[in-house]
Write an enzyme that holds these catalytic residues in place. Sequence first.
Site, PDB file in Angstrom:
ATOM      1  CG  ASP A 188      37.989  36.773  52.531  1.00 14.66           C
ATOM      2  OD1 ASP A 188      37.578  37.525  52.815  1.00 14.66           O
ATOM      3  OD2 ASP A 188      37.517  35.784  53.563  1.00 14.66           O
TER       4      ASP A 188
HETATM    5  N1  URA Z   1      32.906  34.067  52.647  1.00 20.66           N
HETATM    6  C1  URA Z   1      34.137  33.932  53.023  1.00 20.66           C
HETATM    7  O1  URA Z   1      34.570  34.134  53.951  1.00 20.66           O
HETATM    8  N2  URA Z   1      35.607  35.118  52.274  1.00 20.66           N
HETATM    9  C2  URA Z   1      34.697  35.236  50.798  1.00 20.66           C
HETATM   10  O2  URA Z   1      36.281  35.637  50.380  1.00 20.66           O
HETATM   11  C3  URA Z   1      33.754  35.571  50.492  1.00 20.66           C
HETATM   12  C4  URA Z   1      32.932  35.105  50.999  1.00 20.66           C
END
Ligand code: URA
Length: 237
Positions: free
Chosen positions: A102
């Site tokens: 993310d």
């Molecule tokens: N899980 C999440 O919530 N975000 C990420 O970036 C990776 C795994």
Amino acid sequence: MRLDRYLCELNLGTRSQIKKDIKAGLVSVNDVTIVRPEEQIQTERDCVCYRGQPCIYEECVYYLLHKPAGVVSATKDRRDRTVLDLIGDKARKDIFPVGRLDKDAEGLLLITNDGAFAHDLLAPARHVEKEYECHLAYSFDIRQRQLLEQGVDIGEKKPARPAVVRVLEEKKITLTITEGKFHQVKRMLHAAGNEVTYLKRIRMGTLTLDDTLPKGAFRRLTKEEVESLKHDRSSHL
Ligand code: URA
């Protein structure tokens, strides 16, 4: 591969500049000057020199990036800086991130041009382990732990696969999962009754993020690291 494309993939200039240089006689293949940009070469066999310097071509490249928060895991984005902008001019043009983190998440992100390698690491059936450090809004308790360890319902057809939890502090854990659904870790913690306030991936399969790599920096993987990821059987989940 065409000679101009080959030199372009090595990031030696724009396609039009490279074409000009080839026509100007600045490129030789096996000690013979070639002036046709469309000349076909065998990347493994032919020895190409550009401005007198031998070119070293690697079919596949592999980088480990310490992704900082605020950049997106994409090759291009109209609004935000991407992880490829961090690697910038120093790398090839055909690279892409292996999966996503993310925008607000940090940590280990692989970048490669090896489609089969990426596909294999991300294949759901491989169950490659991904370990995340999670800072939490609320105290972590035994009930939350049980839910995560037995497979919490995150609103998909099936519950999430069982995860491994390591408690570091009252509001800080590591979570190891073997899936890669959208916002998976945040959704798992939310479903267990908590909220993630900070997320960092610290391991993928056999590869751990080294403390020596500062945020925003990247390095090449060693041959051993690539082989080890290709044959990763670390998952016990
Ligand atoms: N899980 C999440 O919530 N975000 C990420 O970036 C990776 C795994």
